[in-house]
Write a protein that holds these residues in place. Structure first.
Motif, PDB file in Angstrom:
ATOM      1  N   TYR A   2     -59.206 -55.760  96.107  1.00 30.80           N
ATOM      2  CA  TYR A   2     -57.832 -55.928  96.594  1.00 30.80           C
ATOM      3  C   TYR A   2     -57.421 -57.396  96.588  1.00 30.80           C
ATOM      4  O   TYR A   2     -56.390 -57.781  96.008  1.00 30.80           O
ATOM      5  N   ILE A   6     -54.620 -59.259  94.262  1.00 25.00           N
ATOM      6  CA  ILE A   6     -53.462 -59.918  94.891  1.00 25.00           C
ATOM      7  C   ILE A   6     -53.310 -61.334  94.306  1.00 25.00           C
ATOM      8  O   ILE A   6     -52.215 -61.752  93.936  1.00 25.00           O
ATOM      9  N   GLN A  55     -48.050 -57.057  84.946  1.00 24.90           N
ATOM     10  CA  GLN A  55     -47.716 -57.063  86.381  1.00 24.90           C
ATOM     11  C   GLN A  55     -47.506 -55.646  86.898  1.00 24.90           C
ATOM     12  O   GLN A  55     -47.897 -55.311  88.011  1.00 24.90           O
ATOM     13  N   LEU A  56     -46.909 -54.807  86.062  1.00 27.34           N
ATOM     14  CA  LEU A  56     -46.660 -53.414  86.457  1.00 27.34           C
ATOM     15  C   LEU A  56     -47.991 -52.691  86.694  1.00 27.34           C
ATOM     16  O   LEU A  56     -48.163 -52.008  87.707  1.00 27.34           O
ATOM     17  N   LEU A  60     -49.191 -51.452  90.260  1.00 28.19           N
ATOM     18  CA  LEU A  60     -49.402 -50.031  90.558  1.00 28.19           C
ATOM     19  C   LEU A  60     -50.753 -49.821  91.241  1.00 28.19           C
ATOM     20  O   LEU A  60     -50.865 -49.047  92.193  1.00 28.19           O
ATOM     21  N   LEU A  62     -52.359 -52.097  93.002  1.00 30.45           N
ATOM     22  CA  LEU A  62     -52.205 -52.667  94.351  1.00 30.45           C
ATOM     23  C   LEU A  62     -51.474 -51.687  95.277  1.00 30.45           C
ATOM     24  O   LEU A  62     -51.820 -51.543  96.443  1.00 30.45           O
ATOM     25  N   SER A  66     -53.285 -51.146  98.646  1.00 30.44           N
ATOM     26  CA  SER A  66     -52.818 -52.111  99.644  1.00 30.44           C
ATOM     27  C   SER A  66     -52.751 -51.500 101.051  1.00 30.44           C
ATOM     28  O   SER A  66     -52.091 -50.480 101.251  1.00 30.44           O
ATOM     29  N   TRP A  88     -42.387 -53.773 100.928  1.00 32.30           N
ATOM     30  CA  TRP A  88     -43.563 -53.466 100.096  1.00 32.30           C
ATOM     31  C   TRP A  88     -43.597 -52.016  99.625  1.00 32.30           C
ATOM     32  O   TRP A  88     -44.034 -51.734  98.512  1.00 32.30           O
ATOM     33  N   ILE A 138     -39.384 -61.064  94.247  1.00 30.52           N
ATOM     34  CA  ILE A 138     -40.617 -61.825  94.504  1.00 30.52           C
ATOM     35  C   ILE A 138     -40.575 -62.359  95.937  1.00 30.52           C
ATOM     36  O   ILE A 138     -39.545 -62.876  96.371  1.00 30.52           O
ATOM     37  N   PRO A 139     -41.685 -62.220  96.687  1.00 30.98           N
ATOM     38  CA  PRO A 139     -41.689 -62.736  98.064  1.00 30.98           C
ATOM     39  C   PRO A 139     -41.848 -64.260  98.116  1.00 30.98           C
ATOM     40  O   PRO A 139     -42.892 -64.790  98.471  1.00 30.98           O
TER      41      PRO A 139
HETATM   42  C1  HEM Z   1     -42.853 -58.783  87.200  1.00 31.08           C
HETATM   43  C2  HEM Z   1     -43.027 -58.014  88.238  1.00 31.08           C
HETATM   44  C3  HEM Z   1     -43.716 -58.421  89.523  1.00 31.08           C
HETATM   45  C4  HEM Z   1     -43.893 -59.650  90.096  1.00 31.08           C
HETATM   46  C5  HEM Z   1     -43.452 -60.996  89.551  1.00 31.08           C
HETATM   47  C6  HEM Z   1     -44.603 -59.435  91.349  1.00 31.08           C
HETATM   48  C7  HEM Z   1     -44.968 -60.427  92.243  1.00 31.08           C
HETATM   49  C8  HEM Z   1     -45.675 -60.227  93.412  1.00 31.08           C
HETATM   50  C9  HEM Z   1     -46.066 -61.253  94.346  1.00 31.08           C
HETATM   51  C10 HEM Z   1     -45.756 -62.724  94.168  1.00 31.08           C
HETATM   52  C11 HEM Z   1     -46.770 -60.664  95.338  1.00 31.08           C
HETATM   53  C12 HEM Z   1     -47.375 -61.364  96.577  1.00 31.08           C
HETATM   54  C13 HEM Z   1     -48.817 -61.671  96.344  1.00 31.08           C
HETATM   55  C14 HEM Z   1     -49.407 -62.418  97.541  1.00 31.08           C
HETATM   56  O1  HEM Z   1     -49.415 -61.873  98.643  1.00 31.08           O
HETATM   57  O2  HEM Z   1     -49.849 -63.554  97.339  1.00 31.08           O
HETATM   58  C15 HEM Z   1     -46.821 -59.260  95.062  1.00 31.08           C
HETATM   59  C16 HEM Z   1     -47.469 -58.329  95.822  1.00 31.08           C
HETATM   60  C17 HEM Z   1     -47.517 -56.981  95.565  1.00 31.08           C
HETATM   61  N1  HEM Z   1     -46.909 -56.344  94.492  1.00 31.08           N
HETATM   62 FE1  HEM Z   1     -45.856 -57.201  93.003  1.00 31.08          FE
HETATM   63  N2  HEM Z   1     -44.836 -58.090  91.483  1.00 31.08           N
HETATM   64  C18 HEM Z   1     -44.301 -57.446  90.402  1.00 31.08           C
HETATM   65  C19 HEM Z   1     -44.297 -56.093  90.155  1.00 31.08           C
HETATM   66  C20 HEM Z   1     -44.867 -55.157  90.969  1.00 31.08           C
HETATM   67  C21 HEM Z   1     -44.806 -53.750  90.750  1.00 31.08           C
HETATM   68  C22 HEM Z   1     -44.068 -53.091  89.583  1.00 31.08           C
HETATM   69  C23 HEM Z   1     -45.497 -53.164  91.774  1.00 31.08           C
HETATM   70  C24 HEM Z   1     -45.772 -51.745  92.026  1.00 31.08           C
HETATM   71  C25 HEM Z   1     -45.853 -50.839  91.094  1.00 31.08           C
HETATM   72  C26 HEM Z   1     -45.979 -54.209  92.654  1.00 31.08           C
HETATM   73  C27 HEM Z   1     -46.725 -54.008  93.777  1.00 31.08           C
HETATM   74  C28 HEM Z   1     -47.162 -54.994  94.624  1.00 31.08           C
HETATM   75  C29 HEM Z   1     -47.970 -54.759  95.800  1.00 31.08           C
HETATM   76  C30 HEM Z   1     -48.452 -53.399  96.302  1.00 31.08           C
HETATM   77  C31 HEM Z   1     -48.210 -56.002  96.393  1.00 31.08           C
HETATM   78  C32 HEM Z   1     -49.083 -56.348  97.584  1.00 31.08           C
HETATM   79  C33 HEM Z   1     -48.662 -55.839  98.929  1.00 31.08           C
HETATM   80  C34 HEM Z   1     -49.755 -56.233  99.934  1.00 31.08           C
HETATM   81  O3  HEM Z   1     -50.757 -55.527 100.034  1.00 31.08           O
HETATM   82  O4  HEM Z   1     -49.614 -57.263 100.582  1.00 31.08           O
HETATM   83  N3  HEM Z   1     -45.566 -55.413  92.132  1.00 31.08           N
HETATM   84  N4  HEM Z   1     -46.133 -59.003  93.881  1.00 31.08           N
END
Ligand code: HEM
Length: 150
Positions: A2, A6, A55-56, A60, A62, A66, A88, A138-139
């Motif tokens: 995990y 991340i 990233q997708l 997915l 994650l 998560s 999220w 994006i967070p």
């Molecule tokens: C280009 C597309 C995406 C970008 C740029 C992006 C970016 C990010 C970033 C910056 C984080 C925070 C990571 C951290 O905590 O340091 C994150 C977390 C996450 N992203 Fe994305 N993401 C993208 C697409 C997706 C997609 C399509 C999904 C789901 C299908 C997804 C699911 C998640 C999940 C589940 C987390 C973590 C939540 C957690 O457990 O804290 N992301 N993403």
């Protein structure tokens, strides 16, 4: 796994953002500058699309492992009232998937266009909308849900 994913997903955002900026700027320059569409332009659009697809896939995985998402999915009613859990469980995934679909459509319709100007125009429009959506999901440190710079 995990934590590793991340970090990978978080770092890869910068590759995605950079590639999208360059791809969008080059597409607009080609469109308005009446340039010819080169193999380099096609490869840039292709690698940009691959980076968002990567990233997708990571996203997915994650999503299903998560703890944050799992706790949200366990009680969606309550999660919808919580800014962080809703982000999220719904907002991040939905907005990014729409953005990724638009980029994919942009790449494939540009590929099918017969005129160079149309190739640039389709890439410019679809990639720009995809970029705006992805940036908004994006967070970032200034966002409602903030995960810092890395
Ligand atoms: C280009 C597309 C995406 C970008 C740029 C992006 C970016 C990010 C970033 C910056 C984080 C925070 C990571 C951290 O905590 O340091 C994150 C977390 C996450 N992203 Fe994305 N993401 C993208 C697409 C997706 C997609 C399509 C999904 C789901 C299908 C997804 C699911 C998640 C999940 C589940 C987390 C973590 C939540 C957690 O457990 O804290 N992301 N993403």
């Amino acid at each position: 796994m995990y934590i590793g994913l991340i970090h990978l997903h978080s770092a890869l955002r910068y590759v995605v953002v950079l590639l999208l900026i360059v791809a969008v700027l080059k597409a607009f320059a080609g469109w308005f500058g009446n340039k010819s569409y080169t193999e380099g332009d096609r490869k840039l659009a292709l690698f940009t699309m691959i980076s968002v697809h990567l990233q997708l896939v990571i996203g997915l995985i994650l999503y299903f492992i998560s703890p944050v998402v799992q706790s949200a999915l366990a009680n969606m009613g309550a999660a919808m009232k919580d800014t962080e859990l809703r982000f999220w469980a719904v907002e991040h995934i939905a907005t990014n998937i729409i953005g990724i679909i638009l980029i994919t459509i942009g790449y494939s319709t540009a590929k099918r266009a017969s005129v160079d100007k149309a190739k640039f125009m389709r890439t410019a429009i679809f990639y720009l909308i995809g970029f705006v959506l992805i940036m908004s999901a994006i967070p970032w440190p200034w966002s409602r849900v903030d995960r810092g710079w890395f």
